[in-house]
Design a protein around this motif. Structure first.
Motif, PDB file in Angstrom:
ATOM      1  N   SER A  76       0.764  -1.379   0.010  1.00  0.00           N
ATOM      2  CA  SER A  76      -0.177   0.136  -0.088  1.00  0.00           C
ATOM      3  C   SER A  76       0.698   1.301   0.017  1.00  0.00           C
ATOM      4  CB  SER A  76      -0.948   0.263   1.128  1.00  0.00           C
ATOM      5  OG  SER A  76      -1.891   1.030   1.108  1.00  0.00           O
ATOM      6  N   LYS A  77       0.386   2.332  -0.198  1.00  0.00           N
ATOM      7  CA  LYS A  77       1.100   3.722  -0.263  1.00  0.00           C
ATOM      8  C   LYS A  77       0.635   4.307   0.663  1.00  0.00           C
ATOM      9  CE  LYS A  77       0.434   2.976  -4.700  1.00  0.00           C
ATOM     10  NZ  LYS A  77       0.290   1.664  -4.486  1.00  0.00           N
ATOM     11  N   LEU A  78       1.328   5.473   1.362  1.00  0.00           N
ATOM     12  CA  LEU A  78       0.844   6.261   2.452  1.00  0.00           C
ATOM     13  C   LEU A  78       1.028   7.580   1.689  1.00  0.00           C
ATOM     14  CD1 LEU A  78       0.123   6.959   5.467  1.00  0.00           C
ATOM     15  CD2 LEU A  78       2.552   7.042   5.853  1.00  0.00           C
ATOM     16  N   PRO A  79      -0.160   8.544   1.521  1.00  0.00           N
ATOM     17  CA  PRO A  79      -0.430   9.882   1.035  1.00  0.00           C
ATOM     18  C   PRO A  79       0.497  10.887   1.835  1.00  0.00           C
ATOM     19  CG  PRO A  79      -2.555   9.112   1.577  1.00  0.00           C
ATOM     20  CD  PRO A  79      -1.713   8.126   2.051  1.00  0.00           C
ATOM     21  N   GLY A  80       1.083  11.739   1.018  1.00  0.00           N
ATOM     22  CA  GLY A  80       1.852  12.572   1.616  1.00  0.00           C
ATOM     23  C   GLY A  80       1.373  13.638   2.860  1.00  0.00           C
ATOM     24  N   ARG A  81       0.178  13.570   3.030  1.00  0.00           N
ATOM     25  CA  ARG A  81      -0.381  14.343   3.872  1.00  0.00           C
ATOM     26  C   ARG A  81      -0.510  13.577   5.213  1.00  0.00           C
ATOM     27  NH1 ARG A  81      -4.420  12.412   0.638  1.00  0.00           N
ATOM     28  NH2 ARG A  81      -6.218  11.324   1.518  1.00  0.00           N
ATOM     29  N   TYR A  82      -0.207  12.442   5.138  1.00  0.00           N
ATOM     30  CA  TYR A  82       0.077  11.453   6.547  1.00  0.00           C
ATOM     31  C   TYR A  82       1.264  11.247   6.699  1.00  0.00           C
ATOM     32  CZ  TYR A  82      -5.006  11.037   5.877  1.00  0.00           C
ATOM     33  OH  TYR A  82      -6.357  11.446   5.944  1.00  0.00           O
ATOM     34  N   HIS A  83       2.476  11.804   6.302  1.00  0.00           N
ATOM     35  CA  HIS A  83       3.692  11.447   6.793  1.00  0.00           C
ATOM     36  C   HIS A  83       4.203  11.970   8.170  1.00  0.00           C
ATOM     37  CE1 HIS A  83       5.267  10.477   2.349  1.00  0.00           C
ATOM     38  NE2 HIS A  83       4.220   9.741   2.661  1.00  0.00           N
ATOM     39  N   GLU A  84       3.563  13.047   8.689  1.00  0.00           N
ATOM     40  CA  GLU A  84       4.050  13.353   9.857  1.00  0.00           C
ATOM     41  C   GLU A  84       3.703  12.095  11.083  1.00  0.00           C
ATOM     42  OE1 GLU A  84       1.544  15.697  13.474  1.00  0.00           O
ATOM     43  OE2 GLU A  84       2.141  16.871  11.735  1.00  0.00           O
ATOM     44  N   TYR A  85       4.393  11.787  11.793  1.00  0.00           N
ATOM     45  CA  TYR A  85       4.464  10.504  12.699  1.00  0.00           C
ATOM     46  C   TYR A  85       3.226   9.899  12.895  1.00  0.00           C
ATOM     47  CZ  TYR A  85       5.727   6.896  15.788  1.00  0.00           C
ATOM     48  OH  TYR A  85       5.532   5.721  16.289  1.00  0.00           O
ATOM     49  N   ASP A  86       2.410  10.999  13.875  1.00  0.00           N
ATOM     50  CA  ASP A  86       1.240  10.369  14.522  1.00  0.00           C
ATOM     51  C   ASP A  86       0.152  10.066  13.460  1.00  0.00           C
ATOM     52  OD1 ASP A  86       2.278  10.521  16.966  1.00  0.00           O
ATOM     53  OD2 ASP A  86       1.778  12.597  17.447  1.00  0.00           O
ATOM     54  N   LYS A  87       0.457  11.081  12.477  1.00  0.00           N
ATOM     55  CA  LYS A  87      -0.632  10.868  11.397  1.00  0.00           C
ATOM     56  C   LYS A  87      -0.477   9.584  10.578  1.00  0.00           C
ATOM     57  CE  LYS A  87      -1.853  15.683  10.816  1.00  0.00           C
ATOM     58  NZ  LYS A  87      -2.002  16.616   9.595  1.00  0.00           N
ATOM     59  N   ALA A  88       1.103   9.386  10.463  1.00  0.00           N
ATOM     60  CA  ALA A  88       1.187   7.971   9.635  1.00  0.00           C
ATOM     61  C   ALA A  88       0.910   6.859  10.459  1.00  0.00           C
ATOM     62  CB  ALA A  88       2.822   7.887   9.670  1.00  0.00           C
ATOM     63  N   VAL A  89       0.901   6.892  11.723  1.00  0.00           N
ATOM     64  CA  VAL A  89       0.651   5.728  12.369  1.00  0.00           C
ATOM     65  C   VAL A  89      -0.763   5.373  12.618  1.00  0.00           C
ATOM     66  CG1 VAL A  89       0.555   4.693  14.790  1.00  0.00           C
ATOM     67  CG2 VAL A  89       2.726   5.854  14.100  1.00  0.00           C
ATOM     68  N   THR A  90      -1.752   6.478  12.556  1.00  0.00           N
ATOM     69  CA  THR A  90      -3.129   6.240  12.434  1.00  0.00           C
ATOM     70  C   THR A  90      -3.437   5.710  11.069  1.00  0.00           C
ATOM     71  OG1 THR A  90      -3.461   7.949  14.001  1.00  0.00           O
ATOM     72  CG2 THR A  90      -5.165   7.598  12.686  1.00  0.00           C
ATOM     73  N   ALA A  91      -3.014   6.184   9.944  1.00  0.00           N
ATOM     74  CA  ALA A  91      -3.347   5.899   8.801  1.00  0.00           C
ATOM     75  C   ALA A  91      -2.972   4.480   8.328  1.00  0.00           C
ATOM     76  CB  ALA A  91      -2.819   6.797   7.577  1.00  0.00           C
ATOM     77  N   ILE A  92      -1.711   4.155   8.727  1.00  0.00           N
ATOM     78  CA  ILE A  92      -1.219   2.984   8.446  1.00  0.00           C
ATOM     79  C   ILE A  92      -2.090   1.759   9.297  1.00  0.00           C
ATOM     80  CG2 ILE A  92       0.784   1.192   8.801  1.00  0.00           C
ATOM     81  CD1 ILE A  92       2.366   3.635   8.478  1.00  0.00           C
ATOM     82  N   GLN A  93      -2.461   1.998  10.754  1.00  0.00           N
ATOM     83  CA  GLN A  93      -3.272   1.133  11.344  1.00  0.00           C
ATOM     84  C   GLN A  93      -4.793   1.159  10.662  1.00  0.00           C
ATOM     85  OE1 GLN A  93      -3.256   2.942  15.302  1.00  0.00           O
ATOM     86  NE2 GLN A  93      -1.640   1.655  15.728  1.00  0.00           N
ATOM     87  N   GLU A  94      -5.302   2.151  10.087  1.00  0.00           N
ATOM     88  CA  GLU A  94      -6.396   2.002   9.364  1.00  0.00           C
ATOM     89  C   GLU A  94      -6.290   1.124   8.213  1.00  0.00           C
ATOM     90  OE1 GLU A  94      -7.904   6.133   8.434  1.00  0.00           O
ATOM     91  OE2 GLU A  94      -8.128   6.550  10.763  1.00  0.00           O
ATOM     92  N   SER A  95      -5.226   1.349   7.481  1.00  0.00           N
ATOM     93  CA  SER A  95      -5.037   0.795   6.082  1.00  0.00           C
ATOM     94  C   SER A  95      -4.889  -0.677   6.492  1.00  0.00           C
ATOM     95  CB  SER A  95      -3.634   1.196   5.492  1.00  0.00           C
ATOM     96  OG  SER A  95      -3.375   0.556   4.350  1.00  0.00           O
TER      97      SER A  95
END
Length: 95
Positions: A76-95
């Motif tokens: 999968s790929k993580l959008p740039g708007r979620y590259h901040e650590y806390d946002k990335a962790v949340t988005a990855i968990q949702e993914s």
């Protein structure tokens, strides 16, 4: 098609298929069917993305597949708007 797809060796020695099945715009039952067809003919790397909004479809196709999950690679790929650590962790968990 099985074994017709070359493999790449990663730095840790893991091998992954060099070619995967892209799932952009595959949604719903038609998407599940398309992904299952790809798995049935030998694809073992399935590529999705947070922005495709179809990770549920990919998950359902995997659940319905006769190929054991351990034999599949899902990327999968993580959008740039979620590259901040806390946002990335949340988005990855949702993914």
């Amino acid at each position: 098609m099985d074994k017709a797809i070359p493999e790449l060796t990663l730095n840790d020695g893991t091998t992954i298929p060099a070619i995967g099945f892209g799932t952009y715009a595959l949604n719903g039952n038609e998407g599940v069917h398309a992904i299952n067809s790809a798995i049935d003919i030998g694809y073992r790397l399935i590529d999705t993305a947070y922005n495709y909004e179809n990770e549920g479809t990919v998950g359902e196709a995997i659940r319905r597949s006769s190929v054991p999950r351990e034999q599949l690679y899902i990327t999968s790929k993580l959008p740039g708007r979620y590259h901040e650590y806390d946002k990335a962790v949340t988005a990855i968990q949702e993914s």
